[in-house]
Design a protein around this motif. Structure first.
Motif, PDB file in Angstrom:
ATOM      1  N   GLU A  38       0.843  -1.203   0.000  1.00 23.28           N
ATOM      2  CA  GLU A  38       0.000   0.000   0.000  1.00 23.28           C
ATOM      3  C   GLU A  38       0.878   1.252   0.000  1.00 23.28           C
ATOM      4  O   GLU A  38       0.576   2.236  -0.695  1.00 23.28           O
ATOM      5  CB  GLU A  38      -0.918  -0.021   1.224  1.00 23.28           C
ATOM      6  N   ARG A  39       1.961   1.222   0.776  1.00 23.99           N
ATOM      7  CA  ARG A  39       2.891   2.350   0.806  1.00 23.99           C
ATOM      8  C   ARG A  39       3.494   2.598  -0.570  1.00 23.99           C
ATOM      9  O   ARG A  39       3.622   3.749  -1.028  1.00 23.99           O
ATOM     10  CB  ARG A  39       3.980   2.053   1.840  1.00 23.99           C
TER      11      ARG A  39
ATOM     12  N   LYS B 145       1.307   4.520  -2.822  1.00 22.90           N
ATOM     13  CA  LYS B 145       1.296   5.941  -2.469  1.00 22.90           C
ATOM     14  C   LYS B 145       2.533   6.641  -3.051  1.00 22.90           C
ATOM     15  O   LYS B 145       2.441   7.786  -3.529  1.00 22.90           O
ATOM     16  CB  LYS B 145       1.264   6.115  -0.955  1.00 22.90           C
TER      17      LYS B 145
ATOM     18  N   ASN C  14       2.641   9.730  -5.660  1.00 21.04           N
ATOM     19  CA  ASN C  14       3.402  10.962  -5.406  1.00 21.04           C
ATOM     20  C   ASN C  14       4.342  11.274  -6.570  1.00 21.04           C
ATOM     21  O   ASN C  14       4.511  12.442  -6.945  1.00 21.04           O
ATOM     22  CB  ASN C  14       4.214  10.815  -4.113  1.00 21.04           C
TER      23      ASN C  14
ATOM     24  N   ALA D   1       6.360   8.207   1.241  1.00 18.59           N
ATOM     25  CA  ALA D   1       5.051   7.933   1.845  1.00 18.59           C
ATOM     26  C   ALA D   1       5.260   7.030   3.049  1.00 18.59           C
ATOM     27  O   ALA D   1       5.996   6.042   2.973  1.00 18.59           O
ATOM     28  CB  ALA D   1       4.113   7.270   0.840  1.00 18.59           C
TER      29      ALA D   1
ATOM     30  N   GLN E 172       3.896   4.406   6.036  1.00 14.07           N
ATOM     31  CA  GLN E 172       2.958   3.300   6.072  1.00 14.07           C
ATOM     32  C   GLN E 172       2.655   2.948   7.518  1.00 14.07           C
ATOM     33  O   GLN E 172       3.471   3.195   8.402  1.00 14.07           O
ATOM     34  CB  GLN E 172       3.536   2.074   5.356  1.00 14.07           C
TER      35      GLN E 172
END
Length: 295
Positions: free
Chosen positions: A113-114, A117, A121, A182, A184
């Motif tokens: 998930e990180r 992100k 970005n 990012a 997490q």
């Protein structure tokens, strides 16, 4: 697998590197290749410490028998404390412990998930990198128990010409505090130490110099109570090594050393070469003696 008492058979006058990564996480080499390189460099022992996975351990253990290198089954768990990414190394964990494997799988899911992100970005910064492109850069299929890390994304940035090398990719975009970084959701160092102990292992605080906050390091040592600290690391200068050696003595901690070897990308070895930081192989007996202990 090698016996739990293998460390006692290692000549105490020889040395080991207790922090290396393989293709199971964000390294370049197959686990067996790390072991072969360790043998070439005259190391008596090598730890495999991939991020949030033990997928490379079995292959490395088998290679250790072939090359005459004691392989320490390990892991590097990503945690958070004081708003900073903190890494905890685990040595002599049981790589087949079911609960531990479930916990690591959850960490890899949050890492994925990180990564999404970070990709988002980068898009906002005008760099149209895709996760499919990052995975394609591996040159193989990603296995279920392997993980993608920031070095893989950095590699894609370099291949696309958005950065000249891995270091620039991190310094400009991917390091903590940079525009594409990012965070997490992560567990605490205390939890990581607990998980490692419950899996029969010994927790060690990784590369304290990278956190830039010695008071936070002391707080983690007081609260999480790892058995050791990585005094010697490729990104530590002599002053830091001296400082953390004193902290290790103050807290009664096992002193470890690791190159944090990830392999070579675009001609650059990241963080350091295998054996670039090493410690007496006698430390393996200390690590084994502290297995599972709440200090």
């Amino acid at each position: 697998m090698q016996s739990d008492h293998a460390a006692a058979d290692v000549n105490a006058n020889k040395e080991c590197d207790l922090h290396t990564h393989t293709r199971a996480s964000d390294g370049v080499n197959e686990p067996a290749e790390n072991v072969r390189l360790a043998s070439e460099k005259g190391l008596a022992a090598l730890a495999i410490t991939d991020h949030d996975t033990v997928a490379g351990v079995r292959e490395a253990l088998e290679a250790g028998i072939r090359y005459g290198v004691t392989v320490v089954p390990g892991v590097e768990i990503s945690t958070m404390a004081g708003g900073k990414d903190i890494h905890v190394l685990g040595y002599y964990i049981d790589p087949e412990d079911g609960l531990f494997l479930e916990r690591l799988a959850r960490l890899r899911n949050t890492r994925a998930e990180r990564n999404q992100k970070i990709i988002a970005n980068l898009h906002e910064l005008g760099m149209d990198i895709t996760m499919e492109e990052v995975i394609a850069g591996l040159g193989r299929e990603l296995k279920p128990d392997e993980s993608i890390g920031r070095p893989h994304i950095a590699d894609a940035l370099v291949r696309r010409g958005f950065a000249s090398d891995m270091r620039e990719a991190f310094d400009r975009y991917l390091a903590q505090g940079k525009p594409a970084y990012a965070a997490q959701p992560r567990i605490s160092p205390q939890e990581a130490c607990g998980w490692i102990r419950e899996a029969g292992g010994t927790p060690v605080l990784a590369h304290p110099g990278l956190y830039g906050d010695d008071e936070l390091v002391r707080e983690i040592l007081r609260e999480a109570r790892p058995a050791g600290i990585e005094v010697y690391h490729s990104d530590h200068g002599r002053g830091e090594e001296s400082r953390y050696a004193k902290i290790a003595e103050e807290f009664g901690l096992i002193v470890t050393a690791g190159s944090d070897y990830h392999g070579e990308r675009q001609g650059v070895v990241f963080h350091g070469d295998i054996g670039g930081r090493r410690v007496s192989a006698s430390v393996l007996e200390e690590l084994q003696a502290a297995r599972g202990m709440q200090l």
